[in-house]
Design an enzyme around this catalytic site. Structure first.
Site, PDB file in Angstrom:
ATOM      1  N   ASP A  94       0.827  -1.209   0.000  1.00  0.00           N
ATOM      2  CA  ASP A  94       0.000   0.000   0.000  1.00  0.00           C
ATOM      3  C   ASP A  94       0.865   1.265   0.000  1.00  0.00           C
ATOM      4  O   ASP A  94       1.985   1.259   0.508  1.00  0.00           O
ATOM      5  CB  ASP A  94      -0.914  -0.025   1.241  1.00  0.00           C
ATOM      6  CG  ASP A  94      -2.060   0.970   1.116  1.00  0.00           C
ATOM      7  OD1 ASP A  94      -2.358   1.421  -0.006  1.00  0.00           O
ATOM      8  OD2 ASP A  94      -2.667   1.299   2.162  1.00  0.00           O
ATOM      9  N   ASN A  96     -10.942  -2.775  -5.346  1.00  0.00           N
ATOM     10  CA  ASN A  96     -10.204  -1.794  -6.155  1.00  0.00           C
ATOM     11  C   ASN A  96     -10.831  -1.562  -7.542  1.00  0.00           C
ATOM     12  O   ASN A  96     -10.537  -0.571  -8.201  1.00  0.00           O
ATOM     13  CB  ASN A  96      -8.729  -2.203  -6.331  1.00  0.00           C
ATOM     14  CG  ASN A  96      -7.885  -2.047  -5.076  1.00  0.00           C
ATOM     15  OD1 ASN A  96      -6.934  -2.798  -4.867  1.00  0.00           O
ATOM     16  ND2 ASN A  96      -8.190  -1.054  -4.243  1.00  0.00           N
TER      17      ASN A  96
HETATM   18  C1  IPE Z   1      -5.367  -2.766  -0.094  1.00  0.00           C
HETATM   19  O1  IPE Z   1      -5.069  -1.430  -0.278  1.00  0.00           O
HETATM   20  C2  IPE Z   1      -5.375  -3.487  -1.408  1.00  0.00           C
HETATM   21  C3  IPE Z   1      -4.074  -3.667  -2.025  1.00  0.00           C
HETATM   22  C4  IPE Z   1      -2.936  -3.346  -1.516  1.00  0.00           C
HETATM   23  C5  IPE Z   1      -4.091  -4.286  -3.333  1.00  0.00           C
HETATM   24  P1  IPE Z   1      -6.199  -0.326  -0.416  1.00  0.00           P
HETATM   25  O2  IPE Z   1      -5.493   0.965  -0.580  1.00  0.00           O
HETATM   26  O3  IPE Z   1      -7.151  -0.707  -1.484  1.00  0.00           O
HETATM   27  O4  IPE Z   1      -6.942  -0.432   0.978  1.00  0.00           O
HETATM   28  P2  IPE Z   1      -7.816   0.654   1.764  1.00  0.00           P
HETATM   29  O5  IPE Z   1      -8.811   1.160   0.787  1.00  0.00           O
HETATM   30  O6  IPE Z   1      -6.879   1.723   2.190  1.00  0.00           O
HETATM   31  O7  IPE Z   1      -8.381  -0.084   2.917  1.00  0.00           O
HETATM   32  C1  IPE Z   2      -1.629   0.237  -3.312  1.00  0.00           C
HETATM   33  O1  IPE Z   2      -1.441   1.615  -3.368  1.00  0.00           O
HETATM   34  C2  IPE Z   2      -1.882  -0.363  -4.665  1.00  0.00           C
HETATM   35  C3  IPE Z   2      -3.275  -0.780  -4.900  1.00  0.00           C
HETATM   36  C4  IPE Z   2      -4.229  -0.738  -4.010  1.00  0.00           C
HETATM   37  C5  IPE Z   2      -3.601  -1.274  -6.214  1.00  0.00           C
HETATM   38  P1  IPE Z   2      -2.626   2.652  -3.322  1.00  0.00           P
HETATM   39  O2  IPE Z   2      -3.000   2.986  -4.733  1.00  0.00           O
HETATM   40  O3  IPE Z   2      -3.723   2.177  -2.485  1.00  0.00           O
HETATM   41  O4  IPE Z   2      -1.906   3.892  -2.653  1.00  0.00           O
HETATM   42  P2  IPE Z   2      -2.548   4.917  -1.628  1.00  0.00           P
HETATM   43  O5  IPE Z   2      -3.071   4.123  -0.480  1.00  0.00           O
HETATM   44  O6  IPE Z   2      -3.621   5.654  -2.348  1.00  0.00           O
HETATM   45  O7  IPE Z   2      -1.397   5.787  -1.245  1.00  0.00           O
HETATM   46 MG    MG Z   3      -4.138   2.383  -0.505  1.00  0.00          MG
END
Ligand code: IPE
Ligand code: IPE
Ligand code: MG
Length: 244
Positions: A10, A58
Site C-alpha cells: 500500500d 479496487n
Molecule cells: C489494499 O489497499 C489493497 C491492495 C494493496 C491491493 P487499499 O489501498 O485498497 O486499501 P484501503 O482502501 O486503504 O483499505
Molecule cells: C496500493 O497503493 C496499490 C493498490 C491498491 C492497487 P494505493 O494505490 O492504495 O496507494 P494509496 O493508499 O492511495 O497511497
Molecule cells: Mg491504498
C-alpha cells in the site's frame, strides 16, 4: 525464517502525489519493489510469498487508474517472466481471476503453466482478491459438495474447510506485512491470518525495498508465537524440538 509471507502493498498513490506525479507513477515504481522483495525472499529461502496486488474492491477506483493498473500487471508478467523461470519460482494467482481483462489473464495463465514445475518459491499474486469473497465462494462449494452427498456437514472441521479455500495448497501464513502506515487488513487473507504475525511498516510501497523487508523479518524473528499456549509451554516444546 517464515515459510509464508503475505504483503499488503500500500501507498503507491501517496508516494506519487507527494511528488506531484500521477498516481500511476507510484504503481509503476511499486513494480520495482515487487521485484526487489521477491528476489530477497527467494534468496532467503522463504517458501511462499503472497502479494496483494489488486483487491476485489479496487475495481471501484476511477476507470483510468484501473486500466493503468491492468496494463502494469501485463507489463510485469512480461518483464519478470525470465527471472521467474530462471530462479525456480512458481507463479500462482488467487482471486476472481476471471474478472481480469484477457490481456492480463492470458500471460498470467501462460506463466502459471510454464512455471508449474518450479519448486524454489511459490509467488502468489492476489488479483481481484477479497478475503470475504474467498470465504463465500468456499461456503458455496462446501454446500454444493454436501448437496451432492460428498461431505457430511457435521463432520466438517477447520482443516476440511481450508481445503476449499483458494490458498489450499499454500503453507500456513506466518507473517503479514502492510506498508504505508495504515493499520488495517483491507479484506486480505482473512481466514489465513488467524495466527499470522502482523508487521505494520510506515514505509510507502514504492520505497519498500530489501532493507525495509529485512527489518520486518527481523521483527518477526523477535516474536514468540504461542498459538494459544503459555510461554512456558512454548519454550518447553522448542527445547524438546531442539533436542530431537
Ligand atoms: C489494499 O489497499 C489493497 C491492495 C494493496 C491491493 P487499499 O489501498 O485498497 O486499501 P484501503 O482502501 O486503504 O483499505
Ligand atoms: C496500493 O497503493 C496499490 C493498490 C491498491 C492497487 P494505493 O494505490 O492504495 O496507494 P494509496 O493508499 O492511495 O497511497
Ligand atoms: Mg491504498
Amino acid at each position: 525464517m517464515p515459510r509464508h509471507v503475505g504483503i499488503i502493498m500500500d501507498g503507491n498513490g501517496r508516494w506519487a502525489e507527494m511528488r506531484g506525479l500521477p498516481r500511476l507513477e507510484g504503481h509503476r515504481e511499486g513494480s520495482t519493489s515487487v521485484r526487489e522483495v521477491t528476489r530477497c525472499a527467494r534468496r532467503l529461502g522463504v517458501g511462499a510469498l503472497t502479494l496483494y496486488a489488486f483487491s476485489a474492491q479496487n475495481w471501484a477506483r476511477p476507470a483510468e487508474e484501473v486500466a493503468g493498473l491492468m496494463e502494469l500487471l501485463r507489463d510485469y508478467l512480461e518483464s519478470e517472466r525470465e527471472e521467474i523461470l530462471e530462479n525456480g519460482i512458481r507463479l500462482n494467482a488467487i482471486g476472481e481471476v476471471e474478472r481480469l481483462p484477457r490481456y492480463v489473464r492470458e500471460p498470467l495463465e501462460k506463466l502459471r503453466a510454464e512455471s508449474a514445475g518450479n519448486e524454489g518459491m511459490v509467488l502468489t499474486l492476489a488479483l481481484s482478491y477479497g478475503g470475504r469473497e474467498e470465504l463465500v465462494e468456499a461456503a458455496r462449494r462446501v454446500a454444493e459438495a454436501a448437496c451432492r452427498g460428498e461431505l457430511t456437514p457435521a463432520r466438517l472441521d477447520a482443516k476440511g474447510f481450508e481445503s476449499f479455500l483458494w490458498t489450499h495448497e499454500l503453507p500456513a501464513l506466518d507473517l503479514v506485512i502492510r506498508t504505508s502506515g495504515e493499520a488495517r487488513i483491507s479484506n486480505f487473507l482473512l481466514w489465513q491470518m488467524a495466527y499470522a504475525e502482523l508487521c505494520f511498516s510506515d514505509v510507502l510501497w514504492p520505497d519498500f525495498r530489501t532493507e525495509a523487508f529485512l527489518r520486518c523479518l527481523a521483527q518477526y524473528q523477535q516474536r514468540e508465537r504461542r498459538f494459544g499456549l503459555t510461554s512456558a509451554q512454548v519454550k518447553r516444546e522448542d527445547s524438546q524440538r531442539a533436542k530431537a
